[in-house]
Scaffold this motif. Structure first.
Motif, short mmCIF file in Angstrom:
data_model
loop_
_atom_site.label_atom_id
_atom_site.label_comp_id
_atom_site.label_asym_id
_atom_site.label_seq_id
_atom_site.Cartn_x
_atom_site.Cartn_y
_atom_site.Cartn_z
N ARG A 41 -10.95 76.34 92.28
CA ARG A 41 -10.26 75.48 93.44
C ARG A 41 -10.99 74.23 93.33
O ARG A 41 -10.15 73.17 93.40
N ALA A 42 -12.32 74.00 93.31
CA ALA A 42 -13.10 72.65 93.33
C ALA A 42 -12.66 72.09 92.13
O ALA A 42 -12.38 70.75 92.26
N GLU A 43 -12.22 72.60 90.80
CA GLU A 43 -11.78 71.94 89.62
C GLU A 43 -10.52 71.32 89.79
O GLU A 43 -10.08 70.33 89.40
N ALA A 44 -9.62 72.26 90.42
CA ALA A 44 -8.12 71.89 90.85
C ALA A 44 -8.20 70.66 91.77
O ALA A 44 -7.41 69.68 91.43
N GLU A 45 -8.92 70.59 92.75
CA GLU A 45 -9.14 69.67 93.65
C GLU A 45 -9.60 68.32 92.84
O GLU A 45 -9.28 67.19 93.28
N ALA A 46 -10.37 68.47 91.73
CA ALA A 46 -10.95 67.37 91.01
C ALA A 46 -10.03 67.02 89.80
O ALA A 46 -10.37 66.38 88.77
N ASP A 47 -8.81 67.48 90.04
CA ASP A 47 -7.76 67.08 89.06
C ASP A 47 -7.64 67.62 87.57
O ASP A 47 -7.51 67.00 86.53
N ALA A 48 -8.38 68.93 87.61
CA ALA A 48 -8.48 69.82 86.29
C ALA A 48 -7.07 69.96 85.60
O ALA A 48 -6.22 69.97 86.39
#
Ligand code: BTN
Length: 256
Positions: free
Chosen positions: A35-42
């Motif tokens: 989730r954190a990575e997705a929010e950081a545009d992974a």
């Protein structure tokens, strides 16, 4: 032994799924990291893989037993167009079942909607969490947990209801081979479009059809015969009074 990422990559045939890997020896839950990575545009298809989870979670707020170095715990960050989003709930368990079959020769079945079972015991589950922005889907976190080389006898709370490949086969399975097969199948099914009959393939593995079941969703309970599934993967129940109800999500238990 820890996962050999080079051996995994050598077996990968995908265009984008699993091409970026975030590998952790221990984490709370791969869903949270994802989730954190997705929010950081992974990028689409990023895989967050962990050897161990200290707060692995399942559907309905349950915990997922996640001991170190034995099993597969990962989350795929997917950014599907709306028309593909719904298929993820079928694609993920199907990819798990087909990969297990390819690598081990076992023929897993699926308990609606996305538990993968062998001889009536749960081998794998998939947790799917979505993030919506306005009317559109921002991303989906597709998190399979597969019991691979796990000595299930060591965990008394799940020993009767869960299984592992080690228990079924009496030997260890290469996690790299299984994970690569799973990611390869996942992408093929996901990208297959009209040429792949996802609903048909998923339906043909469904153990649930024809059974008398009770489906619990939030505080609702529906009982009946699991007659069929529709094109969206919803379960069609036929109640004892002859009426029908379409169930979108929930947990199936056999009616005792
Ligand atoms: C279920 O059957 O209830 C779903 C279980 C899903 C477990 C996996 S392990 C990897 C990912 N991270 C989590 O915390 N849960 C999923």
């Amino acid at each position: 032994m820890w996962l050999n990422l080079r051996a995994l990559e050598e077996r990968l045939e995908t265009r984008f799924v699993g091409r970026r890997v975030i590998y952790l020896t221990s984490t709370s839950s791969t869903q949270d990291v994802a989730r954190a990575e997705a929010e950081a545009d992974a990028p689409d298809g990023t895989a967050v893989i962990a050897e161990e989870q200290t707060k692995g979670r399942g559907r309905f707020g349950r915990s997922w037993v996640s001991p170190s170095g034995a099993n597969l715990y990962f989350t795929l960050i997917m950014r599907p167009e709306a028309r593909r989003a719904r298929s993820l709930g079928m694609v993920a368990p199907l990819a798990v079942a087909e990969a297990v079959e390819q690598v081990t020769g076992l023929s897993p079945r699926i308990k609606w909607p996305n538990d993968v079972i062998v001889e009536g015991r749960k081998l794998a589950g998939v947790l799917i969490e979505t993030e919506v922005q306005g009317q559109s889907l921002k991303y989906a976190l597709v998190g399979p947990g597969v019991n691979v080389n796990f000595d299930i006898e060591d965990t008394s709370e799940i020993v009767g209801i869960a299984t592992s490949l080690k228990r079924e086969l009496g030997r260890e399975t290469s996690r790299e081979e299984l994970l690569a097969a799973l990611l390869n199948r996942f992408e093929t099914l996901y990208e297959g479009g009209a040429s792949v009959d996802i609903v048909g393939q998923w339906r043909s593995r469904l153990e649930t059809l024809g059974q008398q079941v009770k489906v619990t969703f939030r505080d609702q309970v529906e009982e009946g015969v699991a007659e069929d599934v529709d094109a969206q993967g919803n379960l069609i129940l036929s109640r004892s009074d002859g009426s029908r109800v379409v169930v979108e999500a929930g947990e199936v238990t056999l009616r005792g």
